[in-house]
Write a protein that holds these residues in place. Structure first.
Motif, short mmCIF file in Angstrom:
data_model
loop_
_atom_site.label_atom_id
_atom_site.label_comp_id
_atom_site.label_asym_id
_atom_site.label_seq_id
_atom_site.Cartn_x
_atom_site.Cartn_y
_atom_site.Cartn_z
N SER A 30 32.67 40.19 39.73
CA SER A 30 31.55 41.12 40.19
C SER A 30 30.87 40.31 41.52
O SER A 30 29.96 40.88 42.09
N ARG A 31 30.97 38.80 41.58
CA ARG A 31 30.30 38.11 42.65
C ARG A 31 31.13 38.40 43.76
O ARG A 31 30.50 37.74 45.06
N TYR A 32 32.25 38.87 44.01
CA TYR A 32 33.08 38.88 45.23
C TYR A 32 33.16 40.09 45.97
O TYR A 32 33.14 41.33 45.24
N VAL A 33 32.96 39.80 47.37
CA VAL A 33 33.57 41.17 47.82
C VAL A 33 34.97 41.31 47.85
O VAL A 33 35.89 40.35 48.09
N MET A 34 35.54 42.55 47.87
CA MET A 34 36.74 42.71 47.58
C MET A 34 37.28 43.60 48.70
O MET A 34 36.65 44.56 49.26
N SER A 35 38.40 43.06 49.40
CA SER A 35 39.10 43.83 50.51
C SER A 35 40.62 44.21 50.12
O SER A 35 41.23 43.54 49.59
N TRP A 36 41.05 45.07 51.13
CA TRP A 36 42.52 45.00 51.26
C TRP A 36 42.63 45.01 52.75
O TRP A 36 42.18 45.40 53.67
N TYR A 37 43.89 44.47 52.76
CA TYR A 37 44.33 44.06 54.22
C TYR A 37 45.75 44.47 54.37
O TYR A 37 46.46 44.78 53.26
N SER A 54 27.10 45.38 43.80
CA SER A 54 25.72 45.14 43.60
C SER A 54 24.65 44.94 44.70
O SER A 54 24.07 43.72 44.79
N PRO A 55 24.17 45.51 45.45
CA PRO A 55 24.73 47.05 45.49
C PRO A 55 26.12 47.37 46.18
O PRO A 55 26.60 46.23 46.96
N GLU A 56 26.87 48.41 45.96
CA GLU A 56 28.11 48.53 46.52
C GLU A 56 27.99 49.08 48.07
O GLU A 56 27.01 49.96 48.21
N PHE A 68 41.11 57.06 54.00
CA PHE A 68 41.21 55.87 52.76
C PHE A 68 39.99 55.82 52.09
O PHE A 68 38.69 56.04 52.84
N THR A 69 39.87 55.53 50.67
CA THR A 69 38.54 55.21 50.01
C THR A 69 38.88 54.15 49.09
O THR A 69 39.91 53.71 48.37
N ILE A 70 37.95 52.93 49.20
CA ILE A 70 38.23 51.94 48.49
C ILE A 70 36.95 52.05 47.42
O ILE A 70 35.98 52.48 47.60
N SER A 71 37.36 51.48 46.33
CA SER A 71 36.42 51.53 45.21
C SER A 71 36.58 50.30 44.23
O SER A 71 37.72 49.68 44.28
#
Length: 121
Positions: A30-37, A54-56, A68-71
């Protein structure tokens, strides 16, 4: 230990859809920025989409906007990438990436092993 395990890749026809998943473990998701490359053969790895927590908030490369939609689901430690209206140029290995700034001002970064997406008729 830290793991980012991608799934959901495969072969799809142009105009089709795929949903990629990345299951994380071994760190405070929950503390990390998540990405797709993604990285296509002979090309540099490029950002596809990113999502904060938090917030997203989300960010998309122009190539994926509107398709594309990231969630993310922090309760499941999982990030998703819904890809619609896929095009042959979306063919690439897709990687999950986690990043955050730790309290000691050091960056913490993790990569998944990648999942192949092939868009072809």
């Amino acid at each position: 230990q830290v793991q980012l395990v991608e799934s959901g890749g495969g072969l799809v026809q142009p105009g089709g859809a795929l949903r990629l998943s990345c299951a994380a473990s071994g760190f405070r998701f929950s503390r990390y920025v998540m990405s797709w490359y993604r990285q296509a053969p002979g090309k540099k790895r490029e950002l596809v989409a990113a999502i904060t927590s938090s917030p997203e908030a989300t960010n998309y490369a122009d190539s994926g906007k509107g398709r594309f939609t990231i969630s993310r689901d922090n309760a499941k430690n999982t990030v998703y990438l819904q890809m619609n209206n896929l095009k042959p140029e979306d063919t690439a290995v897709y990687y999950c990436y986690a990043e955050t700034l730790l309290g000691n001002m050091q960056m913490s970064r993790y990569w998944g092993q990648g999942t192949q997406v092939t868009v072809s008729s």
